[in-house]
Write a protein that holds these residues in place. Structure first.
Motif, PDB file in Angstrom:
ATOM      1  N   UNK A   1       0.791  -1.156   0.102  1.00 28.96           N
ATOM      2  CA  UNK A   1       0.025  -0.082  -0.074  1.00 28.96           C
ATOM      3  C   UNK A   1       0.872   1.217   0.164  1.00 28.96           C
ATOM      4  N   UNK A   2       1.959   1.187   0.717  1.00 29.18           N
ATOM      5  CA  UNK A   2       2.815   2.491   0.981  1.00 29.18           C
ATOM      6  C   UNK A   2       3.858   2.702   0.035  1.00 29.18           C
ATOM      7  N   UNK A   3       4.249   1.611  -0.477  1.00 30.90           N
ATOM      8  CA  UNK A   3       5.499   1.796  -1.452  1.00 30.90           C
ATOM      9  C   UNK A   3       4.958   1.575  -2.969  1.00 30.90           C
ATOM     10  N   UNK A   4       4.306   0.544  -3.009  1.00 30.21           N
ATOM     11  CA  UNK A   4       3.699   0.200  -4.515  1.00 30.21           C
ATOM     12  C   UNK A   4       2.463   0.976  -4.902  1.00 30.21           C
ATOM     13  N   UNK A   5       1.869   1.425  -3.913  1.00 32.91           N
ATOM     14  CA  UNK A   5       0.678   2.213  -3.926  1.00 32.91           C
ATOM     15  C   UNK A   5      -0.542   1.334  -4.504  1.00 32.91           C
ATOM     16  N   UNK A   6      -0.714   0.232  -3.834  1.00 32.25           N
ATOM     17  CA  UNK A   6      -1.846  -0.642  -4.280  1.00 32.25           C
ATOM     18  C   UNK A   6      -3.025  -0.121  -3.418  1.00 32.25           C
ATOM     19  N   UNK A   7      -4.178  -0.214  -4.179  1.00 33.62           N
ATOM     20  CA  UNK A   7      -5.535   0.138  -3.183  1.00 33.62           C
ATOM     21  C   UNK A   7      -6.024  -0.877  -2.339  1.00 33.62           C
ATOM     22  N   UNK A   8      -5.890  -2.180  -2.937  1.00 27.21           N
ATOM     23  CA  UNK A   8      -6.407  -3.623  -2.234  1.00 27.21           C
ATOM     24  C   UNK A   8      -5.416  -4.525  -2.471  1.00 27.21           C
ATOM     25  N   UNK A   9      -5.811  -5.704  -1.857  1.00 28.87           N
ATOM     26  CA  UNK A   9      -4.995  -6.976  -1.984  1.00 28.87           C
ATOM     27  C   UNK A   9      -6.023  -8.121  -1.607  1.00 28.87           C
ATOM     28  N   UNK A  10      -5.758  -9.270  -2.178  1.00 31.75           N
ATOM     29  CA  UNK A  10      -6.481 -10.369  -1.662  1.00 31.75           C
ATOM     30  C   UNK A  10      -5.490 -11.548  -1.204  1.00 31.75           C
ATOM     31  N   UNK A  11      -5.979 -12.404  -0.665  1.00 31.49           N
ATOM     32  CA  UNK A  11      -5.326 -13.677  -0.183  1.00 31.49           C
ATOM     33  C   UNK A  11      -6.013 -14.957  -0.742  1.00 31.49           C
ATOM     34  N   UNK A  12      -5.457 -15.717  -1.561  1.00 33.37           N
ATOM     35  CA  UNK A  12      -6.202 -16.880  -2.166  1.00 33.37           C
ATOM     36  C   UNK A  12      -5.929 -17.937  -1.240  1.00 33.37           C
ATOM     37  N   UNK A  13      -6.935 -18.630  -0.602  1.00 26.59           N
ATOM     38  CA  UNK A  13      -6.954 -19.697   0.362  1.00 26.59           C
ATOM     39  C   UNK A  13      -7.794 -20.930   0.070  1.00 26.59           C
ATOM     40  N   UNK A  14      -7.109 -21.980   0.171  1.00 27.80           N
ATOM     41  CA  UNK A  14      -7.904 -23.294  -0.119  1.00 27.80           C
ATOM     42  C   UNK A  14      -8.867 -23.332   1.241  1.00 27.80           C
ATOM     43  N   UNK A  15     -10.181 -23.565   0.761  1.00 29.74           N
ATOM     44  CA  UNK A  15     -11.333 -23.401   1.554  1.00 29.74           C
ATOM     45  C   UNK A  15     -11.144 -24.411   2.933  1.00 29.74           C
ATOM     46  N   UNK A  16     -10.478 -25.460   2.852  1.00 30.79           N
ATOM     47  CA  UNK A  16     -10.291 -26.271   3.765  1.00 30.79           C
ATOM     48  C   UNK A  16      -8.894 -25.935   4.815  1.00 30.79           C
ATOM     49  N   UNK A  17      -8.347 -24.719   4.442  1.00 31.49           N
ATOM     50  CA  UNK A  17      -7.084 -24.555   5.051  1.00 31.49           C
ATOM     51  C   UNK A  17      -7.512 -23.492   6.237  1.00 31.49           C
ATOM     52  N   UNK A  18      -8.103 -23.915   7.395  1.00 30.71           N
ATOM     53  CA  UNK A  18      -8.511 -23.261   8.494  1.00 30.71           C
ATOM     54  C   UNK A  18      -7.537 -22.300   9.005  1.00 30.71           C
ATOM     55  N   UNK A  19      -6.343 -22.754   9.266  1.00 27.93           N
ATOM     56  CA  UNK A  19      -5.230 -21.793   9.747  1.00 27.93           C
ATOM     57  C   UNK A  19      -4.977 -20.578   8.868  1.00 27.93           C
ATOM     58  N   UNK A  20      -5.046 -20.784   7.833  1.00 23.85           N
ATOM     59  CA  UNK A  20      -4.866 -19.580   6.804  1.00 23.85           C
ATOM     60  C   UNK A  20      -5.948 -18.776   6.875  1.00 23.85           C
ATOM     61  N   UNK A  21      -7.179 -19.332   6.912  1.00 23.82           N
ATOM     62  CA  UNK A  21      -8.427 -18.477   6.865  1.00 23.82           C
ATOM     63  C   UNK A  21      -8.469 -17.528   8.371  1.00 23.82           C
ATOM     64  N   UNK A  22      -7.949 -18.373   9.333  1.00 22.88           N
ATOM     65  CA  UNK A  22      -7.959 -17.482  10.517  1.00 22.88           C
ATOM     66  C   UNK A  22      -7.102 -16.644  10.660  1.00 22.88           C
ATOM     67  N   UNK A  23      -5.847 -16.493  10.245  1.00 22.07           N
ATOM     68  CA  UNK A  23      -4.799 -15.492   9.776  1.00 22.07           C
ATOM     69  C   UNK A  23      -5.593 -14.367   8.993  1.00 22.07           C
ATOM     70  N   UNK A  24      -6.172 -14.656   7.960  1.00 16.14           N
ATOM     71  CA  UNK A  24      -6.822 -13.703   6.935  1.00 16.14           C
ATOM     72  C   UNK A  24      -7.964 -12.873   7.813  1.00 16.14           C
ATOM     73  N   UNK A  25      -8.340 -13.716   8.704  1.00 14.00           N
ATOM     74  CA  UNK A  25      -9.512 -12.736   9.478  1.00 14.00           C
ATOM     75  C   UNK A  25      -8.890 -11.883  10.478  1.00 14.00           C
ATOM     76  N   UNK A  26      -7.712 -12.358  11.250  1.00 14.77           N
ATOM     77  CA  UNK A  26      -6.974 -11.649  12.098  1.00 14.77           C
ATOM     78  C   UNK A  26      -6.444 -10.372  11.388  1.00 14.77           C
ATOM     79  N   UNK A  27      -6.039 -10.353   9.979  1.00 17.51           N
ATOM     80  CA  UNK A  27      -5.656  -9.327   9.197  1.00 17.51           C
ATOM     81  C   UNK A  27      -6.769  -8.555   8.654  1.00 17.51           C
ATOM     82  N   UNK A  28      -8.013  -8.703   9.057  1.00 13.40           N
ATOM     83  CA  UNK A  28      -9.349  -7.667   8.890  1.00 13.40           C
ATOM     84  C   UNK A  28      -9.850  -8.245   7.338  1.00 13.40           C
TER      85      UNK A  28
END
Length: 177
Positions: free
Chosen positions: A122-149
């Motif tokens: 956001x600050x250096x590359x000036x992106x407006x948004x970003x995604x994370x692609x997560x396997x729907x069965x990967x509960x740990x990564x989903x929890x991390x995405x949620x912690x990141x908002x």
């Protein structure tokens, strides 16, 4: 990007160093990618395939001008995994991705590193948004995405990995308010 001088910045946080991946990281990644538990991140892989993956990660920096960093502890230098920005051919949008070795999981390392990568995007590359692609069965990564908002924002079907959940990160503007 056509510049032949590859520059990968090194970022630091209170606990971590985000640095370029190197050959020294292959030895740490080989046992990790040899297990069935890495099916969410393209494994299992042989040593030769891990070496090629590290080369691909470095090539992504050359082609896109951004990529994923090796994450290491500041106090010990111990390699923890990779975190960063990713958008290979066929990806729906630029993403923030993470892959941590088991010994580094559950300590907030991925959260700290992913926030740092998002700030860079956001600050250096000036992106407006970003995604994370997560396997729907990967509960740990989903929890991390949620912690990141991040919020679930639909599905994407990848030609090799199959259905992936799109997790939308808060925009730079949302994080600024």
């Amino acid at each position: 990007m056509r510049d032949t001088d590859l520059h990968i910045p090194t970022l630091t946080t209170e606990r971590l160093i985000l640095r370029p991946l190197g050959l020294e990281d292959v030895d740490a990644l080989v046992p990790f990618y040899a297990t069935e538990g890495v099916r969410f991140v393209g494994g299992p892989m042989t040593r030769e395939q891990v070496w090629r993956m590290v080369a691909m990660e470095l090539g992504h920096w050359q082609l896109r001008g951004y990529g994923r960093w090796a994450v290491a502890r500041r106090d010990t230098g111990v390699f923890c995994g990779t975190v960063g920005l990713w958008c290979p051919e066929g990806w729906p949008e630029p993403e923030i991705g993470w892959t941590l070795l088991p010994a580094a999981q559950g300590q907030g390392i991925a959260t700290e590193a992913a926030r740092t990568a998002r700030h860079y995007a956001y600050d250096v590359l000036d992106w407006d948004t970003a995604i994370s692609l997560i396997d729907p069965a990967n509960a740990r990564s989903i929890a991390l995405a949620e912690r990141l908002g991040a919020r679930h924002d639909g599905m994407y079907t990848h030609e090799r990995f199959g259905p992936m959940a799109i997790w939308r990160h808060p925009s730079a503007q949302e994080l600024a308010t």
